[in-house]
Design an enzyme around this catalytic site. Structure first.
Site, PDB file in Angstrom:
ATOM      1  N   LEU A  54      -8.187  -1.911  -2.572  1.00 40.24           N
ATOM      2  CA  LEU A  54      -9.352  -1.073  -2.823  1.00 40.24           C
ATOM      3  C   LEU A  54      -9.668  -0.326  -1.527  1.00 40.24           C
ATOM      4  O   LEU A  54     -10.083  -0.932  -0.537  1.00 40.24           O
ATOM      5  CB  LEU A  54     -10.529  -1.943  -3.269  1.00 40.24           C
ATOM      6  N   TYR A  55      -9.440   0.968  -1.536  1.00 39.96           N
ATOM      7  CA  TYR A  55      -9.540   1.819  -0.356  1.00 39.96           C
ATOM      8  C   TYR A  55     -10.824   1.563   0.439  1.00 39.96           C
ATOM      9  O   TYR A  55     -11.923   1.693  -0.086  1.00 39.96           O
ATOM     10  CB  TYR A  55      -9.469   3.288  -0.779  1.00 39.96           C
ATOM     11  N   GLY A  56     -10.663   1.191   1.691  1.00 38.52           N
ATOM     12  CA  GLY A  56     -11.794   0.996   2.573  1.00 38.52           C
ATOM     13  C   GLY A  56     -12.582  -0.279   2.362  1.00 38.52           C
ATOM     14  O   GLY A  56     -13.539  -0.542   3.076  1.00 38.52           O
ATOM     15  N   VAL A  57     -12.213  -1.067   1.368  1.00 40.99           N
ATOM     16  CA  VAL A  57     -12.921  -2.320   1.107  1.00 40.99           C
ATOM     17  C   VAL A  57     -12.029  -3.499   1.463  1.00 40.99           C
ATOM     18  O   VAL A  57     -12.376  -4.332   2.287  1.00 40.99           O
ATOM     19  CB  VAL A  57     -13.394  -2.408  -0.362  1.00 40.99           C
TER      20      VAL A  57
END
Length: 181
Positions: A54-57
């Site tokens: 999950l992009y950036g998470v």
């Protein structure tokens, strides 16, 4: 002292932003905000624990997009993401502009789609209500044009940067401490 309700049935208006920015109005989160924030946060946490990046998470940003981060690395990675984007330079925005930026971020987060934690939103509201104004340089752009400014806005929350409180510019964490945040 005037109080502006954010996140209720009536959308935040330009007049609301001006009342907070220039008029010194306080911000109060409307009751529906709390359920929306919790629901969106639950989604983010559930997806972060899944197998899918999950992009950036739970995965890296930029050139390392898709590189999965271990659970023990997530908090530090979020901190570094803010620090790495706090690249603004030049004269800082005036107090009214910073209060307007904070109000806009709070109103956006109160809508419930960001996945922000309640304590982050509460801290931003407390910053406005207790007169803690991060030092936000006017110049700087990476990727999306406001990332440096938003990063500087968040620096005090991670005990970094500087903020003005009671007419004095202090290290970010010290400014929050002085204001009881």
């Amino acid at each position: 002292m005037t109080s502006i309700s954010v996140g209720g049935e009536v959308p935040t208006s330009v007049a609301d932003v001006v009342a907070v920015a220039r008029g010194g109005a306080q911000i109060a989160l409307a009751p529906p905000v709390f359920a929306r924030i919790a629901a969106a946060r639950d989604v983010v946490l559930r997806l972060a624990d899944g197998d899918q990046p999950l992009y950036g998470v739970n995965s890296a940003l930029g050139a390392n997009t898709g590189q999965r981060l271990g659970p023990a690395d997530l908090a530090e990675y979020q901190r570094r993401a803010i620090l790495a984007r706090a690249v603004g330079v030049g004269a800082p925005y005036d107090r009214a502009s910073v209060r307007a930026m904070l109000m806009a971020r709070i109103a956006g987060m109160a809508a419930g789609g960001s996945g922000v934690s309640q304590h982050v939103l509460d801290a931003l509201v407390a910053m406005v209500n207790r007169g803690v104004h991060p030092v936000v340089p006017r110049l700087g752009s990476i990727g999306v044009a406001d990332l440096p400014q938003l990063s500087h806005l968040a620096l005090p929350l991670i005990d970094a940067g500087e903020a003005e409180v009671d007419g004095e510019t202090l290290p970010g964490g010290e400014a929050l401490g002085r204001a009881g945040i």
